[in-house]
Structure formats: structure tokens, C-alpha cells
Design a protein around this motif. Structure first.
Motif, mmCIF file in Angstrom:
data_model
loop_
_atom_site.group_PDB
_atom_site.id
_atom_site.type_symbol
_atom_site.label_atom_id
_atom_site.label_comp_id
_atom_site.label_asym_id
_atom_site.label_seq_id
_atom_site.Cartn_x
_atom_site.Cartn_y
_atom_site.Cartn_z
ATOM 1 N N MET A 64 0.843 -1.194 0.000
ATOM 2 C CA MET A 64 0.000 0.000 0.000
ATOM 3 C C MET A 64 0.875 1.239 0.000
ATOM 4 O O MET A 64 1.958 1.256 0.557
ATOM 5 N N SER A 65 0.390 2.285 -0.654
ATOM 6 C CA SER A 65 1.199 3.488 -0.805
ATOM 7 C C SER A 65 0.314 4.721 -0.854
ATOM 8 O O SER A 65 -0.625 4.789 -1.641
ATOM 9 N N LYS A 66 0.611 5.710 0.006
ATOM 10 C CA LYS A 66 -0.160 6.945 -0.030
ATOM 11 C C LYS A 66 0.146 7.755 -1.284
ATOM 12 O O LYS A 66 -0.727 8.428 -1.828
ATOM 13 N N GLN A 67 1.399 7.684 -1.743
ATOM 14 C CA GLN A 67 1.786 8.502 -2.886
ATOM 15 C C GLN A 67 1.341 7.906 -4.219
ATOM 16 O O GLN A 67 1.037 8.625 -5.161
ATOM 17 N N HIS A 68 1.281 6.560 -4.305
ATOM 18 C CA HIS A 68 0.895 5.893 -5.552
ATOM 19 C C HIS A 68 -0.135 4.814 -5.228
ATOM 20 O O HIS A 68 0.180 3.620 -5.208
ATOM 21 N N PRO A 69 -1.390 5.191 -4.986
ATOM 22 C CA PRO A 69 -2.409 4.226 -4.563
ATOM 23 C C PRO A 69 -2.817 3.249 -5.663
ATOM 24 O O PRO A 69 -2.722 3.548 -6.860
ATOM 25 N N ILE A 70 -3.279 2.080 -5.219
ATOM 26 C CA ILE A 70 -3.709 1.011 -6.118
ATOM 27 C C ILE A 70 -5.144 0.616 -5.790
ATOM 28 O O ILE A 70 -5.484 0.398 -4.621
ATOM 29 N N ILE A 71 -5.978 0.534 -6.828
ATOM 30 C CA ILE A 71 -7.359 0.086 -6.699
ATOM 31 C C ILE A 71 -7.487 -1.198 -7.509
ATOM 32 O O ILE A 71 -7.016 -1.270 -8.645
ATOM 33 N N ALA A 72 -8.109 -2.216 -6.946
ATOM 34 C CA ALA A 72 -8.257 -3.483 -7.654
ATOM 35 C C ALA A 72 -9.691 -3.975 -7.559
ATOM 36 O O ALA A 72 -10.324 -3.881 -6.502
ATOM 37 N N VAL A 73 -10.189 -4.490 -8.678
ATOM 38 C CA VAL A 73 -11.505 -5.126 -8.735
ATOM 39 C C VAL A 73 -11.275 -6.577 -9.109
ATOM 40 O O VAL A 73 -10.651 -6.873 -10.136
ATOM 41 N N THR A 74 -11.755 -7.481 -8.272
ATOM 42 C CA THR A 74 -11.492 -8.900 -8.489
ATOM 43 C C THR A 74 -12.799 -9.683 -8.593
ATOM 44 O O THR A 74 -13.801 -9.333 -7.966
ATOM 45 N N GLY A 75 -12.785 -10.723 -9.400
ATOM 46 C CA GLY A 75 -13.955 -11.564 -9.602
ATOM 47 C C GLY A 75 -13.708 -12.488 -10.774
ATOM 48 O O GLY A 75 -12.718 -12.344 -11.494
ATOM 49 N N SER A 76 -14.594 -13.439 -10.992
ATOM 50 C CA SER A 76 -14.401 -14.384 -12.085
ATOM 51 C C SER A 76 -14.895 -13.801 -13.402
ATOM 52 O O SER A 76 -15.524 -12.736 -13.442
ATOM 53 N N SER A 77 -14.627 -14.506 -14.487
ATOM 54 C CA SER A 77 -15.080 -14.075 -15.807
ATOM 55 C C SER A 77 -16.604 -14.046 -15.844
ATOM 56 O O SER A 77 -17.260 -14.989 -15.417
ATOM 57 N N GLY A 78 -17.164 -12.947 -16.343
ATOM 58 C CA GLY A 78 -18.606 -12.825 -16.435
ATOM 59 C C GLY A 78 -19.275 -12.362 -15.162
ATOM 60 O O GLY A 78 -20.497 -12.262 -15.105
ATOM 61 N N LEU B 242 -13.794 8.031 -0.937
ATOM 62 C CA LEU B 242 -12.607 7.227 -0.643
ATOM 63 C C LEU B 242 -11.459 7.591 -1.574
ATOM 64 O O LEU B 242 -10.310 7.735 -1.136
ATOM 65 N N ILE B 243 -11.783 7.738 -2.877
ATOM 66 C CA ILE B 243 -10.739 8.105 -3.849
ATOM 67 C C ILE B 243 -10.254 9.529 -3.611
ATOM 68 O O ILE B 243 -9.053 9.808 -3.689
ATOM 69 N N ALA B 244 -11.179 10.437 -3.311
ATOM 70 C CA ALA B 244 -10.797 11.827 -3.037
ATOM 71 C C ALA B 244 -9.851 11.887 -1.845
ATOM 72 O O ALA B 244 -8.878 12.666 -1.843
ATOM 73 N N LYS B 245 -10.110 11.064 -0.839
ATOM 74 C CA LYS B 245 -9.240 11.019 0.340
ATOM 75 C C LYS B 245 -7.863 10.486 -0.024
ATOM 76 O O LYS B 245 -6.839 10.977 0.458
ATOM 77 N N MET B 246 -7.816 9.472 -0.891
ATOM 78 C CA MET B 246 -6.532 8.930 -1.358
ATOM 79 C C MET B 246 -5.702 10.007 -2.045
ATOM 80 O O MET B 246 -4.496 10.158 -1.786
ATOM 81 N N ILE B 247 -6.351 10.738 -2.947
ATOM 82 C CA ILE B 247 -5.632 11.764 -3.710
ATOM 83 C C ILE B 247 -5.170 12.902 -2.798
ATOM 84 O O ILE B 247 -4.064 13.424 -2.958
ATOM 85 N N ALA B 248 -5.996 13.257 -1.820
ATOM 86 C CA ALA B 248 -5.608 14.311 -0.874
ATOM 87 C C ALA B 248 -4.404 13.863 -0.062
ATOM 88 O O ALA B 248 -3.461 14.664 0.182
ATOM 89 N N ALA B 249 -4.382 12.602 0.365
ATOM 90 C CA ALA B 249 -3.245 12.077 1.123
ATOM 91 C C ALA B 249 -1.997 12.048 0.253
ATOM 92 O O ALA B 249 -0.895 12.353 0.721
ATOM 93 N N ARG B 250 -2.164 11.680 -1.010
ATOM 94 C CA ARG B 250 -1.026 11.656 -1.931
ATOM 95 C C ARG B 250 -0.449 13.056 -2.110
ATOM 96 O O ARG B 250 0.763 13.263 -2.067
ATOM 97 N N ASP B 251 -1.328 14.040 -2.307
ATOM 98 C CA ASP B 251 -0.869 15.411 -2.506
ATOM 99 C C ASP B 251 -0.166 15.958 -1.265
ATOM 100 O O ASP B 251 0.790 16.739 -1.368
ATOM 101 N N MET B 252 -0.636 15.513 -0.092
ATOM 102 C CA MET B 252 -0.016 15.965 1.142
ATOM 103 C C MET B 252 1.408 15.418 1.260
ATOM 104 O O MET B 252 2.341 16.133 1.650
ATOM 105 N N VAL B 253 1.568 14.123 0.872
ATOM 106 C CA VAL B 253 2.901 13.530 0.918
ATOM 107 C C VAL B 253 3.817 14.189 -0.109
ATOM 108 O O VAL B 253 4.967 14.504 0.171
#
Length: 297
Positions: free
Chosen positions: A1-15, A284-295
Motif C-alpha cells: 500500500m502506498s499513499k503517494q501511488h495508490p492502487i485500486i483493484a476489482v477482483t472476480g471471475s469471468s462474467g 474514498l478516492i478523493a481522500k486517497m488523492i488528498a493524502a497523496r498530494d499531502m505527501v
């Protein structure tokens, strides 16, 4: 996990409907003026289509298990490396897999083939992964090696419709895309089931948000269903692992027909699925970006 370079993942099977969730995030990113690095999970398959089919047939003949869901069928070490590198520096390498003629034309390759490995675009705000193993985490019993992909993800979503609905979507998805016969898709579903239980289902216990579409029409015999139940013929169950992060009264006011079934579970009309995902994930995403900008600042 990284405040400066966040990662979002969506997981599930095909279809399962991960592409619908990706589209919701694409709209969210446009509104927030966020530049994502898009990563396709199938780009980390170990084999191209012909070789994969041969491997599956050989395993079946020997009474062994091998499917697209199995760790040995994927370059999970490379996916973990990508997530680690992106978290550290905002860089990394990925590739694409062409499922059909349209993607082959877009990627400049042939159906069932990979593109060459290439660097992610520079100066992206987040990495967005869509695939089968965004929440994968496993230590090997035979060696000291472990793959800890889920631990690198800042926001992990699972997409898991009711089983019969997932089968219906898989049949229509594969037959429309590659023109294969229905019986072949059914055989694929049955062949993959043990690996789905062992390697896909456990990921849903690690997610921050689970999205499950439930049909409101008869899907008791998915193999004879002629149509995929539409949005207005379904409801969506959204489970939130950490309910303290969400303003539920505000969400219920903005999403018509939404209701709480548990303190951490929302029920929304099928047609409101995209809206609900955007409403839930935007802060949630807005908070991630704000934390990244702060770092960075």
C-alpha cells in the motif's frame, strides 16, 4: 500500500461484472480529473490461448486441475512486482491480452495473443486493476515463497453475483465474444469450479467492498436461460467492511430505493448499481488523492 501511488483493484471471475465496476470508476476518475493506469488481469496469464488450451487438456487427461484461476496458470509474481513497483515509484510494466478480433485490432496483435510488455504511462494518479487475482494472497506450503498481492492494494472490491446469474452471464459473455458453443462454456464452468472455490472465493474475505447482483427473475436453470436478467430485474447487495467510513443516511437519500439490511450492508436497485459504486467510492478516492498530494507537497 502506498499513499503517494495508490492502487485500486476489482477482483472476480469471468462474467461476474467486473467490467461494469470498471466503467463506474472510469466515470468517477473523469469527474475527479484523475489519470489512472489501467491494468488488465488477463495480461498476466502465463500462456496464450492455444498453449493454455493444450495445458488444460493435458491436465484433464491426467486427472489434474488446471484452469485460468489456478496460480500456476498466471504470472502472479509479476503482478505482485508490478503492484510493489507502482506503490514505490508510480511505474511498472504490464501487457494486454486480445480476447477477440476487436481487441486484437486495438492492441495490434492477434486474438488469443499477448502484446509485448510495456511501461505504464508516466505521471498517473492511481493504478486500476481488473481481473481474477487482485485480492490474491497465499504462502506456499512447499517452499518459503509467498505471493501477497492483496497487501499492496489500497482499495479492493469484489464482484460476485449469485452463482446461477454468474453462469448465465459467463455463457452469454463467452458465446458473444468468441462464438464458442454453449456446451463448451458449461464444461469450462464445471472445470474451473474447484479452482474458483480455492483461489477466487477466499479473496472476497479480504475486500473492502463486495458487490453482489441478485436476480429477481427465475434463474433456477441457468443453462437454458435465453437472456441475462437486466438491471431492472435484479437487486444489488453491497457489503462494506469498515462501515465507520461511510455516511449511510446521506447515501440512502441520494440513491433512490436504497436501504440498509445490516449495519454494513446496503441493498440497492439493480439500475442504481453504477451510481451506488460512484457515491460510495468517490469520497474514498478523493481522500486517497488528498493524502497523496499531502505527501508530495
Amino acid at each position: 500500500m502506498s499513499k503517494q501511488h495508490p492502487i485500486i483493484a476489482v477482483t472476480g471471475s469471468s462474467g461476474a461484472g467486473t467490467t461494469t465496476v470498471r466503467r463506474a470508476f472510469a466515470d468517477l476518475f473523469r469527474r475527479l480529473q484523475i489519470q489512472p493506469a489501467w491494468v488488465q488481469g488477463d495480461g498476466f496469464l502465463r500462456h496464450e490461448r492455444t498453449a493454455m488450451s493444450a495445458k488444460i487438456n493435458a491436465a484433464t487427461t491426467q486427472g489434474k486441475r488446471f484452469s485460468h484461476f489456478h496460480p500456476d496458470a498466471n504470472l502472479l509474481d509479476k503482478l505482485e512486482t508490478l503492484f510493489l513497483e507502482y506503490g514505490q515509484s508510480g511505474s511498472g510494466k504490464t501487457r494486454n491480452y486480445a480476447h477477440d478480433d476487436n481487441e486484437a485490432a486495438r492492441f495490434g496483435t492477434q486474438p488469443g495473443k499477448f502484446t509485448p510488455w510495456q511501461a505504464l504511462p508516466a505521471n498517473t494518479d492511481v493504478l486500476f486493476y481488473e481481473g481474477h487475482h487482485g485480492g490474491f494472497s497465499q504462502s506456499s506450503r512447499k517452499t518459503s515463497k509467498s505471493i501477497q498481492i492483496a497487501e499492496q492494494v489500497d482499495l479492493l472490491l469484489g464482484v460476485t453475483p449469485s452463482v446461477n446469474l454468474e453462469w448465465i452471464q459467463k455463457i452469454h459473455h463467452d458465446c458473444d465474444r468468441s462464438g464458442c458453443g454453449e456446451q463448451l462454456v458449461i464444461e469450462t464452468i464445471l472445470h474451473r469450479m474447484p479452482d474458483y472455490v480455492d483461489y477466487i472465493v477466499p479473496q472476497f474475505a479480504r475486500t473492502h467492498i463486495n458487490v453482489q447482483r441478485v436476480p429477481l427473475v427465475d434463474t433456477s436453470h441457468p443453462f437454458v436461460a435465453r437472456d441475462v436478467p437486466g438491471a431492472d430485474e435484479s437487486i444489488v447487495v453491497i457489503h462494506l467492511r469498515d462501515p465507520q467510513h461511510f455516511d449511510f443516511p446521506k447515501l440512502l437519500k441520494k440513491i433512490d430505493g436504497a436501504q440498509m439490511t445490516r449495519r454494513n450492508t446496503m441493498l440497492v436497485p439493480g439500475g442504481k448499481m453504477t451510481l451506488a459504486i460512484e457515491m460510495i467510492c468517490t469520497p474514498l478516492i478523493a481522500k486517497m488523492i488528498a493524502a497523496r498530494d499531502m505527501v508530495a507537497g
